[in-house]
Motif scaffolding. Structure first.
Motif, short mmCIF file in Angstrom:
data_model
loop_
_atom_site.label_atom_id
_atom_site.label_comp_id
_atom_site.label_asym_id
_atom_site.label_seq_id
_atom_site.Cartn_x
_atom_site.Cartn_y
_atom_site.Cartn_z
N ALA A 148 -8.76 10.13 -10.75
CA ALA A 148 -9.19 9.38 -9.58
C ALA A 148 -9.59 7.95 -9.94
N GLN A 149 -10.20 7.76 -11.11
CA GLN A 149 -10.58 6.41 -11.52
C GLN A 149 -9.34 5.53 -11.70
N GLN A 150 -8.29 6.10 -12.28
CA GLN A 150 -7.04 5.36 -12.43
C GLN A 150 -6.42 5.04 -11.08
N GLY A 151 -6.49 5.99 -10.15
CA GLY A 151 -5.97 5.73 -8.81
C GLY A 151 -6.73 4.61 -8.12
N ARG A 152 -8.02 4.53 -8.34
CA ARG A 152 -8.83 3.47 -7.76
C ARG A 152 -8.40 2.09 -8.26
N GLN A 153 -8.00 2.01 -9.51
CA GLN A 153 -7.64 0.71 -10.09
C GLN A 153 -6.44 0.09 -9.40
N ALA A 154 -5.41 0.88 -9.14
CA ALA A 154 -4.25 0.36 -8.42
C ALA A 154 -4.62 -0.04 -7.00
N LEU A 155 -5.44 0.79 -6.35
CA LEU A 155 -5.90 0.49 -5.00
C LEU A 155 -6.65 -0.83 -4.95
N GLU A 156 -7.48 -1.10 -5.95
CA GLU A 156 -8.25 -2.34 -5.98
C GLU A 156 -7.34 -3.57 -6.00
N MET A 170 0.82 -1.21 0.00
CA MET A 170 0.00 0.00 0.00
C MET A 170 0.85 1.26 0.00
N ASN A 171 1.96 1.24 0.69
CA ASN A 171 2.80 2.43 0.78
C ASN A 171 3.89 2.43 -0.30
N GLN A 172 4.88 1.56 -0.15
CA GLN A 172 6.00 1.58 -1.08
C GLN A 172 5.66 0.98 -2.45
N GLY A 173 4.86 -0.09 -2.47
CA GLY A 173 4.69 -0.86 -3.70
C GLY A 173 3.60 -0.40 -4.62
N ILE A 174 2.75 0.53 -4.20
CA ILE A 174 1.60 0.86 -5.03
C ILE A 174 2.00 1.52 -6.35
N HIS A 175 3.17 2.15 -6.41
CA HIS A 175 3.64 2.71 -7.69
C HIS A 175 3.87 1.59 -8.70
N GLY A 176 4.54 0.52 -8.26
CA GLY A 176 4.77 -0.61 -9.16
C GLY A 176 3.47 -1.29 -9.53
N VAL A 177 2.56 -1.43 -8.56
CA VAL A 177 1.25 -2.02 -8.84
C VAL A 177 0.50 -1.19 -9.87
N ASP A 178 0.59 0.13 -9.76
CA ASP A 178 -0.07 1.00 -10.74
C ASP A 178 0.48 0.77 -12.13
N LEU A 179 1.80 0.65 -12.27
CA LEU A 179 2.38 0.38 -13.58
C LEU A 179 1.91 -0.96 -14.11
N LEU A 180 1.92 -1.98 -13.27
CA LEU A 180 1.50 -3.32 -13.70
C LEU A 180 0.06 -3.29 -14.19
N ARG A 181 -0.82 -2.66 -13.44
CA ARG A 181 -2.23 -2.59 -13.82
C ARG A 181 -2.44 -1.76 -15.07
N TRP A 182 -1.72 -0.65 -15.19
CA TRP A 182 -1.88 0.23 -16.35
C TRP A 182 -1.39 -0.43 -17.63
N LEU A 183 -0.27 -1.12 -17.54
CA LEU A 183 0.33 -1.71 -18.72
C LEU A 183 -0.31 -3.05 -19.11
N MET A 184 -0.70 -3.84 -18.13
CA MET A 184 -1.22 -5.18 -18.40
C MET A 184 -2.74 -5.25 -18.46
N GLY A 185 -3.44 -4.25 -17.94
CA GLY A 185 -4.88 -4.26 -17.99
C GLY A 185 -5.53 -4.84 -16.75
N PRO A 186 -6.85 -5.01 -16.77
CA PRO A 186 -7.59 -5.45 -15.58
C PRO A 186 -7.14 -6.81 -15.06
N VAL A 187 -7.15 -6.93 -13.73
CA VAL A 187 -6.82 -8.18 -13.05
C VAL A 187 -8.11 -8.92 -12.74
N THR A 188 -8.16 -10.22 -13.06
CA THR A 188 -9.39 -10.99 -12.84
C THR A 188 -9.30 -11.93 -11.65
N SER A 189 -8.10 -12.25 -11.18
CA SER A 189 -7.98 -13.08 -9.99
C SER A 189 -6.63 -12.87 -9.33
#
Length: 341
Positions: free
Chosen positions: A313-321, A179-198
């Motif tokens: 904000a919608q993009q920020g929500r995606q990484a948070l999810e 949530m703190n340090q890793g969310i930047h990397g998670v955001d990149l992963l989600r943005w580049l790879m698309g929605p996560v299903t599981s």
């Protein structure tokens, strides 16, 4: 001459300095105000940056500002964003935008109702190497995506957690290494790879006396059929730079922090390939302000000219999810799937 967009910074800790530098570097922006839970810290910060110090957020919102940068502990982000929009201000909020999806949705709803701009700091998206990867994905240069591997094996000392009473707590940090340090990397992963299903995850506290995790690992499946792995930690001494591999049937890349170190695609690479130095693996203050500057410039352009925000904000929500999905799987021992809208 167009008037400058006047910024107030809320919270005067270490990350606030990056925001101040970014505002100072951006044409069309000016830092006019700041406030902090520690009034002396606010006065010191204001003197260093030519701004006016206010004692409270309420006083700052009533002052000469058009937009606020929320650089406060994560547990305050959603409430302060709502207060700022209710006062007619645009909002730049540090990651994560909130600690729950419910609060994220409240921020989204307020942005729609008020017409205020809200951007979530995810400065890595603006880096030329990351933009090059995004463009290659859009061009189909990877072929069919096969897998992605994200490694964030960072280190934070016990003193780091003790220095801020909110760090490492569920109430104000909302999580740990992810949530703190890793969310930047998670955001990149989600943005580049698309929605996560599981997500199938394990979440642990291995080395620190904190409430939240300092180590997590997860197996992900993406909507496009690819699979992925994610590891994040603040217990890995001495700390290694973030590494993201994206592999496809026609080519692959490797990003280390904000630099491309491999470009094995059937199209020319538009940026230099080599090691980068912008790493917060062991020191959160070692990242520099270049990415923040690009994001603040995008924000100013969005407010003044209606240019789309790259990270709204919608993009920020995606990484948070995704982060919350890892936590849910780790807590229950079951595979997490996103809720159907």
């Amino acid at each position: 001459m167009e008037e400058l967009l006047r910024f107030g910074i809320v919270g005067c800790g270490s990350v606030a300095a990056f925001h101040a530098q970014a505002i100072e570097n951006t044409s069309g922006a000016v830092l006019t105000a700041c406030c902090s839970g520690n009034p002396q810290k606010a006065r010191t910060f204001a003197a260093a940056h030519g701004a006016r110090a206010f004692d409270t957020l309420e006083e700052l919102l009533a002052g000469p500002v058009d937009a606020v940068c929320l650089c406060t502990p994560s547990g305050l982000h959603a409430r302060q964003a709502l207060e700022a929009m209710a006062a007619g201000k645009h909002v730049v909020v540090e990651k994560p935008m909130s600690l729950t999806l419910e609060d994220a949705d409240r921020v989204l709803a307020a942005a729609r109702q008020t017409g205020r701009k809200v951007c979530v700091i995810s400065q890595l998206r603006f880096q030329p190497a990351v933009q090059a990867v995004r463009q290659a994905l859009d061009a189909g240069a990877f072929g069919r995506l096969v897998c992605a591997n994200l490694s964030m094996n960072y280190y934070r000392s016990e003193a780091y957690y003790q220095a801020g009473g909110w760090r490492g707590t569920w109430a104000m940090d909302g999580g740990g290494a992810l949530m703190n340090q890793g969310i930047h990397g998670v955001d990149l992963l989600r943005w580049l790879m698309g929605p996560v299903t599981s997500i199938r995850a394990s979440v642990l506290t291995r080395a620190h006396a904190i409430e939240v995790e300092d180590t997590a690992a997860a197996l992900l499946e993406f909507e496009n059929g690819a699979v992925g792995t994610l590891t994040g930690s603040t217990a890995c001494h001495p700390g290694y730079p973030r590494r993201l591999e994206i592999c496809g049937t026609e080519g692959s890349i490797v990003l280390v922090e904000d630099a491309l170190v491999r470009w094995d695609l059937p199209i020319p690479c538009p940026v230099p390939v080599g090691e980068g130095a912008n790493s917060g693996a062991a020191d959160p203050n070692a990242i520099g302000a270049a990415g923040h500057t690009l994001q603040i410039a995008n924000f100013v352009d969005a407010v003044r000219n209606g240019t789309p925000l790259l990270v709204d904000a919608q993009q920020g929500r995606q990484a948070l999810e995704v982060v919350l999905g890892v936590y849910a799987s780790g807590r229950t021992g079951r595979t997490w799937h996103p809720e159907t809208p």
